[in-house]
Design an enzyme around this catalytic site. Structure first.
Site, PDB file in Angstrom:
ATOM      1  N   HIS A  47      47.864  72.966  10.063  1.00 39.30           N
ATOM      2  CA  HIS A  47      48.719  72.238  11.077  1.00 39.30           C
ATOM      3  C   HIS A  47      49.574  71.294  10.065  1.00 39.30           C
ATOM      4  O   HIS A  47      50.913  71.131  10.679  1.00 39.30           O
ATOM      5  CB  HIS A  47      47.381  71.034  11.331  1.00 39.30           C
ATOM      6  CG  HIS A  47      47.950  70.021  12.226  1.00 39.30           C
ATOM      7  ND1 HIS A  47      47.668  69.598  13.327  1.00 39.30           N
ATOM      8  CD2 HIS A  47      48.800  68.701  11.762  1.00 39.30           C
ATOM      9  CE1 HIS A  47      48.222  68.252  13.836  1.00 39.30           C
ATOM     10  NE2 HIS A  47      48.794  67.889  12.911  1.00 39.30           N
ATOM     11  N   GLU A  48      49.218  70.708   8.901  1.00 35.69           N
ATOM     12  CA  GLU A  48      50.031  69.892   8.177  1.00 35.69           C
ATOM     13  C   GLU A  48      51.403  70.966   7.494  1.00 35.69           C
ATOM     14  O   GLU A  48      52.474  70.577   7.424  1.00 35.69           O
ATOM     15  CB  GLU A  48      49.461  69.421   6.903  1.00 35.69           C
ATOM     16  CG  GLU A  48      48.384  68.597   7.271  1.00 35.69           C
ATOM     17  CD  GLU A  48      48.670  67.544   8.199  1.00 35.69           C
ATOM     18  OE1 GLU A  48      49.966  67.019   8.114  1.00 35.69           O
ATOM     19  OE2 GLU A  48      47.681  67.346   9.043  1.00 35.69           O
TER      20      GLU A  48
ATOM     21  N   HIS B 201      54.116  71.065  10.216  1.00 38.26           N
ATOM     22  CA  HIS B 201      54.854  69.935  10.049  1.00 38.26           C
ATOM     23  C   HIS B 201      56.011  70.123   9.053  1.00 38.26           C
ATOM     24  O   HIS B 201      57.089  69.563   9.250  1.00 38.26           O
ATOM     25  CB  HIS B 201      54.048  68.828   9.709  1.00 38.26           C
ATOM     26  CG  HIS B 201      53.459  68.159  10.707  1.00 38.26           C
ATOM     27  ND1 HIS B 201      54.129  67.938  11.995  1.00 38.26           N
ATOM     28  CD2 HIS B 201      52.079  67.642  10.750  1.00 38.26           C
ATOM     29  CE1 HIS B 201      53.091  67.190  12.637  1.00 38.26           C
ATOM     30  NE2 HIS B 201      51.758  67.180  11.988  1.00 38.26           N
TER      31      HIS B 201
ATOM     32  N   ALA C  44      44.934  64.214   7.591  1.00 36.34           N
ATOM     33  CA  ALA C  44      45.739  64.706   6.518  1.00 36.34           C
ATOM     34  C   ALA C  44      47.216  64.322   7.006  1.00 36.34           C
ATOM     35  O   ALA C  44      47.198  63.588   7.885  1.00 36.34           O
ATOM     36  CB  ALA C  44      45.859  66.191   6.318  1.00 36.34           C
ATOM     37  N   MET C  45      48.167  64.346   5.927  1.00 36.15           N
ATOM     38  CA  MET C  45      49.571  63.735   6.353  1.00 36.15           C
ATOM     39  C   MET C  45      50.466  64.758   5.660  1.00 36.15           C
ATOM     40  O   MET C  45      50.319  65.078   4.612  1.00 36.15           O
ATOM     41  CB  MET C  45      49.818  62.293   5.833  1.00 36.15           C
ATOM     42  CG  MET C  45      51.311  61.982   5.983  1.00 36.15           C
ATOM     43  SD  MET C  45      51.462  61.773   7.793  1.00 36.15           S
ATOM     44  CE  MET C  45      53.373  61.606   7.784  1.00 36.15           C
ATOM     45  N   GLU C  46      51.726  65.012   6.332  1.00 35.22           N
ATOM     46  CA  GLU C  46      52.401  66.390   6.039  1.00 35.22           C
ATOM     47  C   GLU C  46      53.646  65.896   5.180  1.00 35.22           C
ATOM     48  O   GLU C  46      54.750  66.354   5.126  1.00 35.22           O
ATOM     49  CB  GLU C  46      53.376  66.578   7.283  1.00 35.22           C
ATOM     50  CG  GLU C  46      53.924  65.751   8.122  1.00 35.22           C
ATOM     51  CD  GLU C  46      53.275  65.023   9.418  1.00 35.22           C
ATOM     52  OE1 GLU C  46      54.012  64.388  10.019  1.00 35.22           O
ATOM     53  OE2 GLU C  46      52.271  64.726   9.050  1.00 35.22           O
TER      54      GLU C  46
ATOM     55  N   GLU D  81      52.757  56.785   7.736  1.00 34.16           N
ATOM     56  CA  GLU D  81      52.899  56.836   9.169  1.00 34.16           C
ATOM     57  C   GLU D  81      52.029  55.939  10.041  1.00 34.16           C
ATOM     58  O   GLU D  81      51.012  55.752   9.816  1.00 34.16           O
ATOM     59  CB  GLU D  81      52.753  58.329   9.654  1.00 34.16           C
ATOM     60  CG  GLU D  81      53.149  58.700  10.874  1.00 34.16           C
ATOM     61  CD  GLU D  81      52.713  60.374  11.224  1.00 34.16           C
ATOM     62  OE1 GLU D  81      53.959  60.941  11.855  1.00 34.16           O
ATOM     63  OE2 GLU D  81      51.715  60.770  10.993  1.00 34.16           O
TER      64      GLU D  81
ATOM     65  N   GLU E 297      53.529  66.636  16.451  1.00 31.58           N
ATOM     66  CA  GLU E 297      51.987  66.876  16.617  1.00 31.58           C
ATOM     67  C   GLU E 297      51.462  67.678  17.493  1.00 31.58           C
ATOM     68  O   GLU E 297      50.686  68.567  17.217  1.00 31.58           O
ATOM     69  CB  GLU E 297      51.789  65.443  16.866  1.00 31.58           C
ATOM     70  CG  GLU E 297      51.840  64.350  15.853  1.00 31.58           C
ATOM     71  CD  GLU E 297      51.444  64.714  14.457  1.00 31.58           C
ATOM     72  OE1 GLU E 297      50.363  65.455  14.314  1.00 31.58           O
ATOM     73  OE2 GLU E 297      51.600  64.134  13.449  1.00 31.58           O
TER      74      GLU E 297
END
Length: 826
Positions: free
Chosen positions: A299-300, A303, A266-268, A127, A322
């Site tokens: 949070h992730e 997503h 982190a990344m979803e 991203e 977001e």
């Protein structure tokens, strides 16, 4: 503008002309353990319809060797970022054979060698637009497709992608793993990870649905991986979101992998969520750290619906994922986990980030104007995340929680696997609630700036709430009295505020707290009676959320130059040692260190540093053994000791094992103490080398680099300065450590000679380095004690510089101007 910086207009035209269906990606990572191999073979096959005769495919790598269109070899037309393909038919199959480059910057396919055991680890991070560093693709969120990954890797490695493996074969030490096709997703949330990762398996069962769970980290960190807590939070979150959103988790499995040298929290990626290794606690961790990790997990997970299932059409609507995920991280923590005080941390730290960002000259609406990818990269900021989440919290109060979630359920049902804009969501929220959400959107999502609220009383006792930039607020006003030595809530008075001045029927109280309950997005000022009350009794205020709002009000008034820094520091000295909430304590300690270094006038700064050092030392000694407070104050003491050496003997004693009872001297805390000694001239190379022998790990080597760059001599700092700009072998983490070394300690005189060099270098750095690395250099090495005139001169001379670079410089100038303004106000 280079061809790598895609624009909104050209990508919109491409998606109108191209209908992408399927993508097959074959990666050969079998040579990854060999450090002499800089790249890897990557072959991509894209199937798509076309209504135009020509298009381009995105790729950034070492080279493109072959392009075929519908089985016919084409001339390779590749400019380093785009592959041009002509002669398109109504339906097309394009195959691109290329070589990708292993990354050390955390962008694309990152390669890491663990110094503990020599093992190699790989993971992807894309991203907003780095999947093109691994595969040929249409790098824009509105061109979704089904992706099939086939990965060759050393036998014995874990090999992962978004979906489960459907076939594995092995020959001569190499395994080939093919994964099931994904459901339609955007390129930036595809993912691959490979390496000898340690894995814990679990499962989540709900309503007849069973989802395999995996938690992974490097083998050398396995002993520190508290997978049980992570799995518990994961199950609680999946229970909550599945019920709340009325849409079953759609992505098959749910792996969560903690990876080294990660650029984000982190990344979803659906089915393979990546996290920073900072969430694998090598030693003691405060409750606030566990709460933050739980918040990030949730949070992730949010997503998986907001962002992955339904994706914004372009980065203008980045908030559609977001802001919602940031809001849901706290909401789900409170609703589904043991961290029921998550809104306290949100009110104190996340909103502080939003308030800071929203006062910059470069602030933007939550729904932003994002013309290109460089702008998109910079908009992962306090507006998109924290302000968006804060105004969503207000929206929930405005329409009601049930209507909010009903609107979300309709939104997912209508737009699953599609792309949306703001209007698509507003339609569903309006229909579900019957409220005028478009007017709300215009007031909160499509404007900029933060309102300040304060109370004014006339001589007759009547009261008005005044706001600096009128917006509609639905809030509560808390009235607190001193009762038996404690600040006690008498009542909360609801109020709707829309005009510049709003009369309110409000009896007098010892503490009048506007926005009690934190329902709206606004800075709050305390009246003089309330300020005197909290100055004496803040730590007797029982409700942690109310304390969070008071601490926030004090900090905002300080950084706006309205509350004298000395008075703020006095309140902190009196009440921070008695602050019982872990997240609030941590936030206050960070704010004080910043205030001392940035807002205290130069003539009094040394004294303020000394006073803060002594406060930290005393609080450390008074804290209960093995408590959160003890650990927090130990870390604060180490930070304070890096800019004042009066307690260097005590720092050395701590390292020698003479610590207060219950204080865990884990490797991370030890390194903080070593860096403090190095920065103040009380540790030499032999001391750093001895500590590295105790902790010869990836984290230890990074910390040792920071310590060595921190030695307080002009020669060491000059060498570090040069390395930061010119040594392209530095990984992202090692670059950060080098920058920390340059900036370490209180000796500004050691680096001020490089101010002019900074302005001479930043434009070349922006053009020649990746945006991730360039951003770290431009922000991290900004001469924060320089004059604003030097910054203005660069801006005037570089009016044609890339807009994203100018934005960063303008923001840093504003921070510097605030520092000078607040100091002058003292």
């Amino acid at each position: 503008m280079t061809s790598a910086n895609l624009t909104r207009e050209e990508t919109a035209a491409r998606s109108a002309a191209i209908g992408l269906q399927r993508v097959r990606v074959e990666l050969d990572l079998s040579g990854a353990p060999d450090p002499s191999r800089s790249g890897f073979p990557t072959n991509t096959t894209l199937e798509f319809d076309a209504t135009a005769p020509e298009t381009w495919i995105d790729f950034i790598g070492e080279g493109v060797s072959r392009v075929t269109l519908n089985g016919v070899d084409q001339e390779v037309r590749y400019d380093g970022a785009r592959i041009t393909v002509s002669g398109l038919a109504p339906h097309n199959v394009v195959t691109v054979e290329a070589t990708g480059a292993y990354s050390r910057s955390g962008e694309g396919l990152h390669r890491f060698s663990d110094p503990v055991d020599g093992h190699t680890y790989l993971y992807t991070q894309y991203e907003p637009a780095d999947s093109r560093r691994v595969m040929a693709c249409f790098e824009q969120p509105d061109m979704k497709a089904s992706y099939t990954f086939v990965v060759r890797a050393p036998e014995g490695w874990q090999v992962l992608s978004n979906q489960s493996a459907v076939g594995t074969s092995a020959a001569r030490g190499v395994q080939t793993v093919e994964f099931a096709p994904t459901l339609p997703i955007s390129s930036y949330i595809t993912a691959v990870a490979a390496g000898p990762y340690h894995r814990i398996d679990a499962a989540w069962d709900h309503g007849g649905q069973s989802v395999a769970l995996g938690v992974l980290c490097r083998a050398s960190l396995a002993e520190h991986l508290d997978a049980d807590e992570i799995v518990t939070i994961t199950r609680q979150g999946l229970d909550f979101f599945t019920e709340a959103f009325g849409y079953d988790y759609p992505w098959g499995k749910y792996d969560q992998i903690f990876v080294p040298e990660y650029n984000l929290g982190a990344m979803e990626n659906p089915g393979l969520v990546t996290f920073t290794e900072a969430y694998v606690f090598r030693g003691a961790a405060t409750r606030a750290q566990h709460q933050a990790r739980a918040n990030t997990i949730l949070h992730e997970m949010a997503h998986m619906w907001f962002g992955d299932l339904v994706t914004m059409r372009w980065w203008d609507d980045l908030w559609l994922k977001e802001s919602f995920a940031d809001y849901m991280g706290s909401h789900a923590s409170v609703a589904a986990t043991a961290f029921t005080d998550a809104w306290v941390a949100f009110a104190n730290r996340r909103k502080a980030w939003a308030y800071t960002q929203d006062q910059l000259p470069t602030t933007h609406p939550v729904v932003a104007d994002i013309p290109d990818l460089e702008a998109a990269k910079l908009n992962f900021d306090g507006i998109t995340y924290a302000k968006g989440a804060a105004v969503l919290k207000q929206l929930v109060a405005f329409v009601g929680e049930e209507a909010f979630f009903e609107g979300a359920r309709r939104y997912f049902a209508r737009h699953a696997f599609g792309n949306t804009t703001l209007e698509d969501l507003l339609v569903e929220l309006a229909d579900a609630s019957g409220r005028d959400v478009r007017t709300w959107s215009q007031a909160w999502l499509e404007t900029t700036g933060v309102t300040t609220l304060w109370l004014e009383r006339s001589s007759s006792g009547s009261a008005e709430v005044v706001q600096s930039a009128p917006r509609p607020h639905r809030l509560q006003i808390g009235l607190y009295d001193r009762v038996d030595g404690a600040l006690t809530l008498r009542e909360r008075v609801p109020a709707d505020i829309a005009q510049e001045r709003t009369p309110v029927d409000l009896p007098a109280a010892d503490l009048t707290l506007l926005n009690d309950g934190d329902l709206t997005y606004a800075k709050v000022r305390l009246d003089e009676r309330s300020l005197a009350t909290v100055e004496e009794g803040l730590s007797t205020l029982e409700d942690p959320l109310a304390r969070a709002l008071v601490w926030s009000a004090l900090w905002n008034a300080t950084r706006d130059g309205e509350l004298p820094v000395a008075r703020y520091l006095g309140i902190v000295r009196d009440h921070a040692p008695r602050e019982s909430d872990s997240a609030l304590r941590n936030g206050v300690l960070l704010n004080v260190a910043f205030a001392v270094g940035h807002y205290t006038p130069e003539a009094g700064r040394a004294g303020a540093r000394r006073e803060w050092l002594e406060t930290c030392w005393a609080a450390l000694g008074d804290a209960d053994p093995s408590s959160d407070a003890q650990l927090a104050w130990a870390r604060a003491f180490a930070s304070a000791a890096a800019v004042d050496d009066a307690r260097h003997a005590e720092v050395r004693a701590l390292l020698d094992g003479k610590a207060p009872a219950g204080l865990p001297l884990d490797p991370d805390l030890r390194w903080e103490l070593v860096v403090a000694l190095a920065a103040t001239g009380h540790a030499d190379e032999s001391a750093v080398a001895a500590e590295l022998r105790r902790d010869d790990t990836a984290s230890g080597r990074t910390a040792a680099l920071a310590a060595r760059r921190s030695f307080p001599t002009a020669g060491v700092r000059a060498e570090a300065w040069k390395a930061a700009w010119t040594d392209q072998s530095l990984s992202n983490d090692h670059l950060d450590a080098t920058i920390r070394g340059v900036r370490a300690g209180a000796r500004r005189d050691l680096i001020e000679a490089h101010d002019a060099d900074y302005f001479a270098r930043i434009r070349d750095a922006w053009e020649q380095r990746s945006i991730e690395i360039a951003q770290r250099l431009v922000i991290g090495l900004f001469p924060a004690a320089a004059s604003t005139e030097a910054v203005d001169a660069w801006l005037a001379a570089n009016a044609d510089a890339p807009a994203a670079l100018r934005r960063i410089v303008v923001e840093q100038r504003d921070h510097l101007a605030r520092d000078l303004r607040v100091r002058a106000a003292q």
